[in-house]
Motif scaffolding. Structure first.
Motif, PDB file in Angstrom:
ATOM      1  N   GLU A 219       0.834  -1.210   0.000  1.00  0.00           N
ATOM      2  CA  GLU A 219       0.000   0.000   0.000  1.00  0.00           C
ATOM      3  C   GLU A 219       0.865   1.255   0.000  1.00  0.00           C
ATOM      4  O   GLU A 219       0.586   2.222  -0.712  1.00  0.00           O
ATOM      5  N   GLU A 220       1.936   1.234   0.785  1.00  0.00           N
ATOM      6  CA  GLU A 220       2.855   2.379   0.819  1.00  0.00           C
ATOM      7  C   GLU A 220       3.532   2.582  -0.535  1.00  0.00           C
ATOM      8  O   GLU A 220       3.718   3.717  -0.975  1.00  0.00           O
ATOM      9  N   ILE A 221       3.881   1.486  -1.202  1.00  0.00           N
ATOM     10  CA  ILE A 221       4.495   1.591  -2.535  1.00  0.00           C
ATOM     11  C   ILE A 221       3.512   2.265  -3.496  1.00  0.00           C
ATOM     12  O   ILE A 221       3.882   3.174  -4.252  1.00  0.00           O
ATOM     13  N   ALA A 222       2.258   1.806  -3.457  1.00  0.00           N
ATOM     14  CA  ALA A 222       1.248   2.396  -4.342  1.00  0.00           C
ATOM     15  C   ALA A 222       0.989   3.852  -3.977  1.00  0.00           C
ATOM     16  O   ALA A 222       0.812   4.703  -4.868  1.00  0.00           O
ATOM     17  N   ASP A 223       0.966   4.156  -2.675  1.00  0.00           N
ATOM     18  CA  ASP A 223       0.765   5.550  -2.237  1.00  0.00           C
ATOM     19  C   ASP A 223       1.877   6.463  -2.746  1.00  0.00           C
ATOM     20  O   ASP A 223       1.647   7.638  -3.005  1.00  0.00           O
ATOM     21  N   ASN A 224       3.074   5.920  -2.844  1.00  0.00           N
ATOM     22  CA  ASN A 224       4.242   6.715  -3.231  1.00  0.00           C
ATOM     23  C   ASN A 224       4.592   6.548  -4.713  1.00  0.00           C
ATOM     24  O   ASN A 224       5.742   6.757  -5.108  1.00  0.00           O
ATOM     25  N   ALA A 225       3.582   6.206  -5.510  1.00  0.00           N
ATOM     26  CA  ALA A 225       3.823   6.067  -6.956  1.00  0.00           C
ATOM     27  C   ALA A 225       4.316   7.411  -7.490  1.00  0.00           C
ATOM     28  O   ALA A 225       3.865   8.483  -7.059  1.00  0.00           O
ATOM     29  N   PRO A 226       5.216   7.381  -8.420  1.00  0.00           N
ATOM     30  CA  PRO A 226       5.770   8.642  -8.924  1.00  0.00           C
ATOM     31  C   PRO A 226       4.713   9.485  -9.643  1.00  0.00           C
ATOM     32  O   PRO A 226       3.793   8.955 -10.255  1.00  0.00           O
ATOM     33  N   GLN A 227       4.855  10.785  -9.515  1.00  0.00           N
ATOM     34  CA  GLN A 227       3.962  11.716 -10.212  1.00  0.00           C
ATOM     35  C   GLN A 227       4.545  11.954 -11.604  1.00  0.00           C
ATOM     36  O   GLN A 227       5.714  12.287 -11.741  1.00  0.00           O
ATOM     37  N   VAL A 228       3.732  11.714 -12.598  1.00  0.00           N
ATOM     38  CA  VAL A 228       4.185  11.905 -13.978  1.00  0.00           C
ATOM     39  C   VAL A 228       3.265  12.916 -14.660  1.00  0.00           C
ATOM     40  O   VAL A 228       2.137  13.142 -14.226  1.00  0.00           O
ATOM     41  N   SER A 229       3.773  13.495 -15.743  1.00  0.00           N
ATOM     42  CA  SER A 229       3.009  14.566 -16.379  1.00  0.00           C
ATOM     43  C   SER A 229       2.234  14.116 -17.609  1.00  0.00           C
ATOM     44  O   SER A 229       1.175  14.639 -17.892  1.00  0.00           O
ATOM     45  N   TRP A 230       2.689  13.213 -18.331  1.00  0.00           N
ATOM     46  CA  TRP A 230       2.002  12.819 -19.557  1.00  0.00           C
ATOM     47  C   TRP A 230       0.804  11.927 -19.241  1.00  0.00           C
ATOM     48  O   TRP A 230       0.843  11.086 -18.336  1.00  0.00           O
ATOM     49  N   LYS A 231      -0.236  12.102 -20.027  1.00  0.00           N
ATOM     50  CA  LYS A 231      -1.493  11.389 -19.795  1.00  0.00           C
ATOM     51  C   LYS A 231      -1.301   9.872 -19.837  1.00  0.00           C
ATOM     52  O   LYS A 231      -1.784   9.148 -18.969  1.00  0.00           O
ATOM     53  N   LYS A 232      -0.624   9.349 -20.851  1.00  0.00           N
ATOM     54  CA  LYS A 232      -0.401   7.895 -20.968  1.00  0.00           C
ATOM     55  C   LYS A 232       0.387   7.381 -19.777  1.00  0.00           C
ATOM     56  O   LYS A 232       0.100   6.309 -19.251  1.00  0.00           O
ATOM     57  N   ASN A 233       1.408   8.116 -19.358  1.00  0.00           N
ATOM     58  CA  ASN A 233       2.211   7.695 -18.211  1.00  0.00           C
ATOM     59  C   ASN A 233       1.372   7.720 -16.935  1.00  0.00           C
ATOM     60  O   ASN A 233       1.509   6.838 -16.079  1.00  0.00           O
ATOM     61  N   LYS A 234       0.494   8.732 -16.799  1.00  0.00           N
ATOM     62  CA  LYS A 234      -0.387   8.805 -15.624  1.00  0.00           C
ATOM     63  C   LYS A 234      -1.298   7.578 -15.579  1.00  0.00           C
ATOM     64  O   LYS A 234      -1.521   7.003 -14.511  1.00  0.00           O
ATOM     65  N   GLU A 235      -1.818   7.189 -16.748  1.00  0.00           N
ATOM     66  CA  GLU A 235      -2.691   6.014 -16.804  1.00  0.00           C
ATOM     67  C   GLU A 235      -1.936   4.741 -16.403  1.00  0.00           C
ATOM     68  O   GLU A 235      -2.448   3.910 -15.662  1.00  0.00           O
ATOM     69  N   LYS A 236      -0.729   4.608 -16.923  1.00  0.00           N
ATOM     70  CA  LYS A 236       0.081   3.432 -16.602  1.00  0.00           C
ATOM     71  C   LYS A 236       0.443   3.385 -15.123  1.00  0.00           C
ATOM     72  O   LYS A 236       0.343   2.324 -14.476  1.00  0.00           O
ATOM     73  N   VAL A 237       0.840   4.516 -14.580  1.00  0.00           N
ATOM     74  CA  VAL A 237       1.185   4.573 -13.152  1.00  0.00           C
ATOM     75  C   VAL A 237      -0.069   4.322 -12.309  1.00  0.00           C
ATOM     76  O   VAL A 237      -0.025   3.599 -11.309  1.00  0.00           O
ATOM     77  N   GLY A 238      -1.199   4.886 -12.727  1.00  0.00           N
ATOM     78  CA  GLY A 238      -2.463   4.663 -12.009  1.00  0.00           C
ATOM     79  C   GLY A 238      -2.870   3.204 -12.043  1.00  0.00           C
ATOM     80  O   GLY A 238      -3.309   2.638 -11.030  1.00  0.00           O
ATOM     81  N   ALA A 239      -2.724   2.563 -13.207  1.00  0.00           N
ATOM     82  CA  ALA A 239      -3.061   1.138 -13.330  1.00  0.00           C
ATOM     83  C   ALA A 239      -2.128   0.297 -12.461  1.00  0.00           C
ATOM     84  O   ALA A 239      -2.567  -0.671 -11.815  1.00  0.00           O
ATOM     85  N   MET A 240      -0.837   0.665 -12.452  1.00  0.00           N
ATOM     86  CA  MET A 240       0.121  -0.060 -11.613  1.00  0.00           C
ATOM     87  C   MET A 240      -0.251   0.090 -10.132  1.00  0.00           C
ATOM     88  O   MET A 240      -0.250  -0.885  -9.374  1.00  0.00           O
ATOM     89  N   ALA A 241      -0.630   1.290  -9.736  1.00  0.00           N
ATOM     90  CA  ALA A 241      -1.025   1.529  -8.339  1.00  0.00           C
ATOM     91  C   ALA A 241      -2.260   0.704  -7.993  1.00  0.00           C
ATOM     92  O   ALA A 241      -2.340   0.118  -6.904  1.00  0.00           O
ATOM     93  N   GLN A 242      -3.232   0.636  -8.906  1.00  0.00           N
ATOM     94  CA  GLN A 242      -4.438  -0.157  -8.664  1.00  0.00           C
ATOM     95  C   GLN A 242      -4.095  -1.639  -8.488  1.00  0.00           C
ATOM     96  O   GLN A 242      -4.632  -2.301  -7.610  1.00  0.00           O
ATOM     97  N   THR A 243      -3.202  -2.143  -9.324  1.00  0.00           N
ATOM     98  CA  THR A 243      -2.775  -3.536  -9.217  1.00  0.00           C
ATOM     99  C   THR A 243      -2.120  -3.790  -7.857  1.00  0.00           C
ATOM    100  O   THR A 243      -2.399  -4.800  -7.198  1.00  0.00           O
ATOM    101  N   ILE A 244      -1.299  -2.863  -7.444  1.00  0.00           N
ATOM    102  CA  ILE A 244      -0.622  -3.006  -6.145  1.00  0.00           C
ATOM    103  C   ILE A 244      -1.631  -2.925  -4.999  1.00  0.00           C
ATOM    104  O   ILE A 244      -1.566  -3.707  -4.043  1.00  0.00           O
ATOM    105  N   TYR A 245      -2.574  -1.977  -5.100  1.00  0.00           N
ATOM    106  CA  TYR A 245      -3.611  -1.871  -4.066  1.00  0.00           C
ATOM    107  C   TYR A 245      -4.435  -3.166  -3.986  1.00  0.00           C
ATOM    108  O   TYR A 245      -4.751  -3.641  -2.900  1.00  0.00           O
ATOM    109  N   ARG A 246      -4.763  -3.761  -5.122  1.00  0.00           N
ATOM    110  CA  ARG A 246      -5.545  -5.004  -5.124  1.00  0.00           C
ATOM    111  C   ARG A 246      -4.757  -6.148  -4.474  1.00  0.00           C
ATOM    112  O   ARG A 246      -5.319  -6.968  -3.756  1.00  0.00           O
ATOM    113  N   LYS A 247      -3.462  -6.181  -4.756  1.00  0.00           N
ATOM    114  CA  LYS A 247      -2.630  -7.226  -4.125  1.00  0.00           C
ATOM    115  C   LYS A 247      -2.561  -6.987  -2.614  1.00  0.00           C
ATOM    116  O   LYS A 247      -2.658  -7.935  -1.821  1.00  0.00           O
TER     117      LYS A 247
END
Length: 138
Positions: free
Chosen positions: A80-108
């Motif tokens: 949960e801490e890893i997902a909370d500390n996901a890097p902030q990115v500026s590009w829309k595609k990168n935000k989606e990828k980071v958001g999806a990665m955070a969701q996967t981590i939160y689900r785990k």
């Protein structure tokens, strides 16, 4: 009268022999009973020892399950801490990828929290609610 005396003497000898045989049988039966009593006592001791072993194994198992449940919760916290500390990115595609990665981590993390709670670790319940809110927020 001597014939009758002989008869009585033979009868008394017969009774004495019968008594001796019965006393031998009684002594044999007493030995068997004592042997059975010793066997029963040994079996009771074995049962007591086995019960003590089972109780100790049960305590050990409960302790191990409790430790593992806490470890699962700790792993969920770390994820949960890893997902909370996901890097902030500026590009829309990168935000989606980071958001999806955070969701996967939160689900785990949620999976670990649920396993921890199911194993009896009550503090995991609060973490379940917290990570569920984070999953729903995104």
């Amino acid at each position: 009268m001597s014939g009758k005396n002989k008869e009585f003497k033979d009868m008394i000898e017969g009774f004495n022999k019968a008594i001796e045989e019965q006393e031998l049988q009684i002594a044999t039966l007493k030995d068997q009973i004592k042997g059975m009593g010793d066997t029963i006592k040994a079996q009771k001791d074995t049962i007591t020892t086995q019960n003590n072993t089972i109780l100790q194994q049960k305590k050990d198992l409960e302790r191990t399950v409790a430790e593992q449940a806490k470890m699962l919760c700790d792993a969920g916290i770390a994820l949960e801490e890893i997902a909370d500390n996901a890097p902030q990115v500026s590009w829309k595609k990168n935000k989606e990828k980071v958001g999806a990665m955070a969701q996967t981590i939160y689900r785990k993390a949620l999976t670990y929290y649920r396993q921890s709670y199911d194993a009896g670790y009550a503090p995991a319940k609060d973490h379940i609610a917290s990570v569920n809110a984070k999953i729903e927020a995104q």
